[in-house]
Design a protein around this motif. Structure first.
Motif, mmCIF file in Angstrom:
data_model
loop_
_atom_site.group_PDB
_atom_site.id
_atom_site.type_symbol
_atom_site.label_atom_id
_atom_site.label_comp_id
_atom_site.label_asym_id
_atom_site.label_seq_id
_atom_site.Cartn_x
_atom_site.Cartn_y
_atom_site.Cartn_z
ATOM 1 N N GLY A 174 0.873 -1.212 -0.064
ATOM 2 C CA GLY A 174 0.092 -0.280 -0.013
ATOM 3 C C GLY A 174 0.693 1.238 0.049
ATOM 4 N N GLU A 175 1.763 1.432 0.655
ATOM 5 C CA GLU A 175 2.738 2.535 0.951
ATOM 6 C C GLU A 175 3.273 2.737 -0.558
ATOM 7 O OE1 GLU A 175 6.533 4.318 3.406
ATOM 8 O OE2 GLU A 175 5.483 2.623 4.027
ATOM 9 N N THR A 176 3.885 1.833 -1.079
ATOM 10 C CA THR A 176 4.419 1.999 -2.403
ATOM 11 C C THR A 176 3.541 2.593 -3.344
ATOM 12 O OG1 THR A 176 5.877 0.029 -1.852
ATOM 13 C CG2 THR A 176 5.960 0.940 -4.203
ATOM 14 N N ILE A 177 2.351 2.012 -3.334
ATOM 15 C CA ILE A 177 1.500 2.548 -4.572
ATOM 16 C C ILE A 177 0.980 4.062 -4.004
ATOM 17 C CG2 ILE A 177 -0.962 2.442 -5.141
ATOM 18 C CD1 ILE A 177 -0.707 -0.698 -4.946
ATOM 19 N N LEU A 178 0.638 4.326 -2.781
ATOM 20 C CA LEU A 178 0.276 5.655 -2.315
ATOM 21 C C LEU A 178 1.241 6.685 -2.532
ATOM 22 C CD1 LEU A 178 -2.049 4.467 0.573
ATOM 23 C CD2 LEU A 178 -2.789 5.252 -1.487
ATOM 24 N N TYR A 179 2.564 6.379 -2.210
ATOM 25 C CA TYR A 179 3.389 7.195 -1.761
ATOM 26 C C TYR A 179 4.614 7.310 -2.910
ATOM 27 C CZ TYR A 179 1.278 8.269 2.420
ATOM 28 O OH TYR A 179 0.431 8.725 3.406
ATOM 29 N N ILE A 180 4.513 6.441 -4.020
ATOM 30 C CA ILE A 180 5.511 6.406 -5.073
ATOM 31 C C ILE A 180 4.672 6.420 -6.258
ATOM 32 C CG2 ILE A 180 7.540 5.384 -6.136
ATOM 33 C CD1 ILE A 180 8.427 4.482 -3.582
ATOM 34 N N ALA A 181 4.164 5.331 -6.473
ATOM 35 C CA ALA A 181 3.517 5.137 -7.863
ATOM 36 C C ALA A 181 2.352 6.145 -8.246
ATOM 37 C CB ALA A 181 2.626 3.833 -8.122
ATOM 38 N N LEU A 182 1.538 6.407 -7.275
ATOM 39 C CA LEU A 182 0.224 7.495 -7.696
ATOM 40 C C LEU A 182 1.119 8.704 -7.707
ATOM 41 C CD1 LEU A 182 -2.602 6.261 -5.718
ATOM 42 C CD2 LEU A 182 -1.843 5.787 -8.000
ATOM 43 N N PRO A 183 1.878 9.407 -6.832
ATOM 44 C CA PRO A 183 2.599 10.711 -7.175
ATOM 45 C C PRO A 183 3.085 10.698 -8.382
ATOM 46 C CG PRO A 183 2.816 10.053 -5.003
ATOM 47 C CD PRO A 183 2.447 8.639 -5.489
ATOM 48 N N MET A 184 4.101 9.528 -8.944
ATOM 49 C CA MET A 184 4.690 9.631 -10.231
ATOM 50 C C MET A 184 3.684 9.895 -11.280
ATOM 51 S SD MET A 184 7.412 6.656 -9.765
ATOM 52 C CE MET A 184 8.058 6.561 -11.614
ATOM 53 N N MET A 185 2.341 9.383 -11.137
ATOM 54 C CA MET A 185 1.383 9.361 -12.338
ATOM 55 C C MET A 185 0.438 10.411 -12.101
ATOM 56 S SD MET A 185 0.877 5.422 -12.874
ATOM 57 C CE MET A 185 2.428 4.277 -12.877
ATOM 58 N N PHE A 435 -10.249 6.786 -3.255
ATOM 59 C CA PHE A 435 -10.858 5.399 -2.882
ATOM 60 C C PHE A 435 -9.574 4.510 -2.174
ATOM 61 C CE2 PHE A 435 -13.728 6.771 -6.064
ATOM 62 C CZ PHE A 435 -14.890 6.565 -5.616
ATOM 63 N N LEU A 436 -8.470 4.634 -2.842
ATOM 64 C CA LEU A 436 -7.561 3.641 -2.545
ATOM 65 C C LEU A 436 -6.944 3.945 -1.154
ATOM 66 C CD1 LEU A 436 -5.458 3.209 -5.826
ATOM 67 C CD2 LEU A 436 -6.842 1.781 -4.634
ATOM 68 N N ILE A 437 -6.910 5.621 -0.730
ATOM 69 C CA ILE A 437 -6.364 5.794 0.515
ATOM 70 C C ILE A 437 -7.333 5.154 1.989
ATOM 71 C CG2 ILE A 437 -7.459 8.002 0.676
ATOM 72 C CD1 ILE A 437 -4.151 7.336 2.103
ATOM 73 N N GLY A 438 -8.349 5.147 1.372
ATOM 74 C CA GLY A 438 -9.145 4.422 2.693
ATOM 75 C C GLY A 438 -8.841 2.933 2.782
ATOM 76 N N ILE A 439 -8.472 2.011 1.463
ATOM 77 C CA ILE A 439 -8.365 0.849 1.561
ATOM 78 C C ILE A 439 -7.097 0.492 1.771
ATOM 79 C CG2 ILE A 439 -8.473 -1.260 -0.014
ATOM 80 C CD1 ILE A 439 -10.363 0.220 -1.754
ATOM 81 N N LEU A 440 -5.938 1.481 1.284
ATOM 82 C CA LEU A 440 -4.337 0.951 1.483
ATOM 83 C C LEU A 440 -3.856 1.807 2.547
ATOM 84 C CD1 LEU A 440 -3.331 0.729 -2.255
ATOM 85 C CD2 LEU A 440 -4.283 -1.400 -0.764
#
Length: 441
Positions: A174-185, A435-440
């Motif tokens: 979750g942390e990788t998606i929220l704080y690396i992948a999504l900011p990159m995109m 939506f993802l911040i509530g899940i991950l």
């Protein structure tokens, strides 16, 4: 004197060097004339005489951009493996600003010119309008409906791969998606990282400034890797012609035919300038109604509708094309220097470069590039162009990042598709993050 010249020519190598120096042209100027202009402008900058307005900012950016771009294209290692002149121009100019070689007042003036005066908007408005109105109408119809699904699907694959790498490296899915992948995109700072941090802060109660500080390195590193990857993919396309559209997203009936060369006209270019400003203003007006989506996205949509519907007379289409070509030819290097001076801090970038972080960002970039190329080939796009626009441009820091990516790969004509990927893709990221911040999280 004649004896000296004869002895130099007899030596061979020095004579060859003199002849090569005579052949060098920078911005169309001979080397002595360019050096004269550079000495005057840089002396004024270093002594505080340079005007603190758009004249001073543009003068410095044009001198630095043209020289650094030429150097990057001449140095073999940089030219072949590190993105060439575009990448060197950005990083070298950033180094001049970051380490205080350029006076602070000059740096601040360039930042103001880029961010507040609106030079970036001026440049991108010209390119979007000219590129779309100069496109083949059938190509635009076919490409537009296929492009966004390819881009969104590639982003999804990259996000999932980022989560997998988070598990492997111990950072967490979750942390990788929220704080690396999504900011990159997310589409850069103003339209991406800042609203994204607000979404996270509202959901978690954490400080927005602290969240932003975690996201900025991901956005910056992702953009740098996208620039370098775009240059390498373009080089691969040169080696494998079957996957290379040479700047064309998909084959058209006009392939191989010479386009009629239009006579340049100053009044025509003036009309093109006004048209570009008009379309940008329309996009800005619509974005006031829907503030979550950037004005560029609405501008693209409006210009595409006008082109497909045949609303714009041919005369004005040609005017927009002429103006965009003028802007691209004369201001691209200056803009790249401005990006380095105003928007890239090498100290912030260096602080984030841990092996774990680099591994994750590299995997994200490679995944989105490969997936976009493969999916693009499936729907009839050239893999090189699909990989760069539908893939890598989703990791750009907004319009500046797109220009750097396309400049490094010599595909500036694809700026409308790059902006679609960045702006509309960024909007999808913000919606998904809610939506993802509530899940991950």
């Amino acid at each position: 004197m004649e004896k000296v010249l004869k002895s130099v020519q007899a030596a061979g190598l020095p004579g060859m060097r003199i002849e090569k120096l005579k052949e060098i042209k920078i911005m169309g100027m001979s080397l002595p004339m360019y050096l004269l202009a550079a000495i005057v402008i840089l002396y004024a900058a270093m002594t505080g005489i340079l005007p603190e307005n758009m004249v001073g900012a543009l003068a410095v950016m044009m001198i630095l951009g043209s020289a650094l771009n030429l150097m990057g294209n001449k140095i073999p290692m940089i030219r072949s493996y590190l993105g060439g002149g575009a990448v060197f121009c950005i990083f070298a100019s950033s180094a001049l600003a970051t380490f205080g070689i350029l006076p602070k007042v000059v740096v601040e003036n360039c930042k103001d010119f880029m961010n507040n005066v609106g030079f970036l908007d001026f440049y991108i408005a010209a390119l979007i309008t000219g590129s779309i109105l100069g496109m083949d109408r059938d190509l635009l119809k076919k490409a537009a409906v296929r492009f966004l699904p390819i881009s969104f699907l590639s982003m999804t694959c990259a996000v999932l791969m980022a989560g997998v790498m988070g598990i492997i490296t111990g950072r967490g899915f979750g942390e990788t998606i929220l704080y690396i992948a999504l900011p990159m995109m997310s589409g850069g700072m103003g339209a991406g990282v800042i609203p994204l941090s607000g979404i996270y802060a509202g959901a978690t109660g954490a400080d927005s400034a602290q969240i932003i500080s975690q996201m900025i390195p991901a956005s910056a590193v992702g953009n740098v890797l996208a620039i370098i990857c775009a240059a390498l993919i373009a080089k691969l396309g040169t080696a494998i012609p079957s996957i290379n559209g040479n700047g064309q997203l998909m084959p058209t009936k006009n392939d191989g035919k010479k386009t009629e060369k239009k006579e340049l006209d100053f009044t025509t270019m003036g009309m093109g300038l006004l048209f570009a400003m008009m379309f940008f203003t329309i996009g800005t007006l619509i974005s006031k109604i829907f503030p979550s989506v950037h004005a560029y996205a609405f501008m693209i949509i409006v210009v595409v509708i006008c082109k497909v519907a045949g609303i714009v007379p041919k005369k004005y289409e040609e005017a927009a094309v002429q103006w965009s070509q003028f802007v691209m030819k004369n201001f691209t290097s200056a803009l790249l220097a401005g990006i380095g001076i105003a928007l890239l801090d090498l100290k912030v970038l260096g602080a984030a470069l841990t092996p774990q972080f680099i591994l994750i960002t590299v995997v994200i970039i490679l995944t989105v590039a490969v997936c976009a190329g493969l999916f693009g080939k499936f729907v009839g796009f050239y893999p090189v162009e699909a990989s760069i626009t539908a893939g890598l441009c989703t990791n750009s820091m907004g319009g500046t990042g797109n220009i750097a990516v396309l400049s490094a790969s010599d595909r500036m004509g694809l700026i409308p598709f790059a902006q679609m990927a960045t702006r509309l893709g960024g909007a999808i990221v913000l919606i998904s993050a809610s939506f993802l911040i509530g899940i991950l999280g």
